[in-house]
Scaffold this motif. Sequence first.
Motif, PDB file in Angstrom:
ATOM      1  N   ALA A   1      84.091  87.307  50.176  1.00 41.85           N
ATOM      2  CA  ALA A   1      83.989  86.311  50.057  1.00 41.85           C
ATOM      3  C   ALA A   1      83.176  85.503  51.486  1.00 41.85           C
ATOM      4  O   ALA A   1      83.107  84.602  51.187  1.00 41.85           O
ATOM      5  CB  ALA A   1      85.385  87.047  50.379  1.00 41.85           C
TER       6      ALA A   1
ATOM      7  N   VAL B   1      86.426  79.193  47.725  1.00 38.93           N
ATOM      8  CA  VAL B   1      86.641  80.793  47.689  1.00 38.93           C
ATOM      9  C   VAL B   1      88.303  80.636  47.843  1.00 38.93           C
ATOM     10  O   VAL B   1      88.580  80.443  49.032  1.00 38.93           O
ATOM     11  CB  VAL B   1      85.551  81.224  48.765  1.00 38.93           C
TER      12      VAL B   1
ATOM     13  N   LEU C   1      80.030  84.491  50.271  1.00 36.41           N
ATOM     14  CA  LEU C   1      80.152  83.376  48.951  1.00 36.41           C
ATOM     15  C   LEU C   1      80.192  82.532  50.148  1.00 36.41           C
ATOM     16  O   LEU C   1      79.295  81.272  49.379  1.00 36.41           O
ATOM     17  CB  LEU C   1      81.022  83.447  47.976  1.00 36.41           C
ATOM     18  N   GLU C   2      80.954  82.246  50.964  1.00 40.06           N
ATOM     19  CA  GLU C   2      81.224  80.761  51.262  1.00 40.06           C
ATOM     20  C   GLU C   2      79.987  80.700  52.707  1.00 40.06           C
ATOM     21  O   GLU C   2      79.821  79.591  52.248  1.00 40.06           O
ATOM     22  CB  GLU C   2      82.493  80.970  52.706  1.00 40.06           C
TER      23      GLU C   2
END
Length: 201
Positions: free
Chosen positions: A95, A112, A98-99
């Motif tokens: 996660a 996200v 992804l950010e």
Amino acid sequence: MRKKTTQNKATNKPSDGFIRVISGQFRGRKLPVKNVEGLRPTTDRIKETVFNWLMQDTRDTNVLDCFAGSGGLGFEALSRFAKNATFIELDSSAAKQLEQNISTLKLDNAYVKHTNSLSFLEQKNTNEAFNLVFVDPPFRKDLAQTTCDLLEKNQWLSDDALIYVEVETELTTFKNPSNWLLIKEKKAGQVFCKLYQRQAN
């Protein structure tokens, strides 16, 4: 279809890798991916197939990537001018990556959700419904069926939403909701790629 990784000689563990955006405004960009157990970044070959199917149907869509992992499908949709994308990812390192990749691409239309996908979808959706949804869960955990049932039950989908589902070839029990029409299907190695269109009740 697991991603190829290199070995870190010091720890004898797989090193982190990357995904590549294959078309659109970010074509050729490489984005880092954390090596997380169960993470299967969609191969370029499958992405090419899926987005050929979606060629006329990606622009201006609200996208939901249910088991985002590397974010390969969601980022590909954003590269092809999706209106926005929501990435759901349970693993904290994935996660966070992804950010970071959203920041790298300077996106202000990507979000996200660091949470369990099923817990997220068990809520009734009270916001704008999604036009394009990716369901590519970890294999052999019986997640695809429950995910699709929750998408339909809790109003996450627009009337004519497109839903891409990727499951292992040996899974014979998956049954799509009765109002989802199978419009494309392909076997690629150890996976079945299926594209459905929702028919409003």
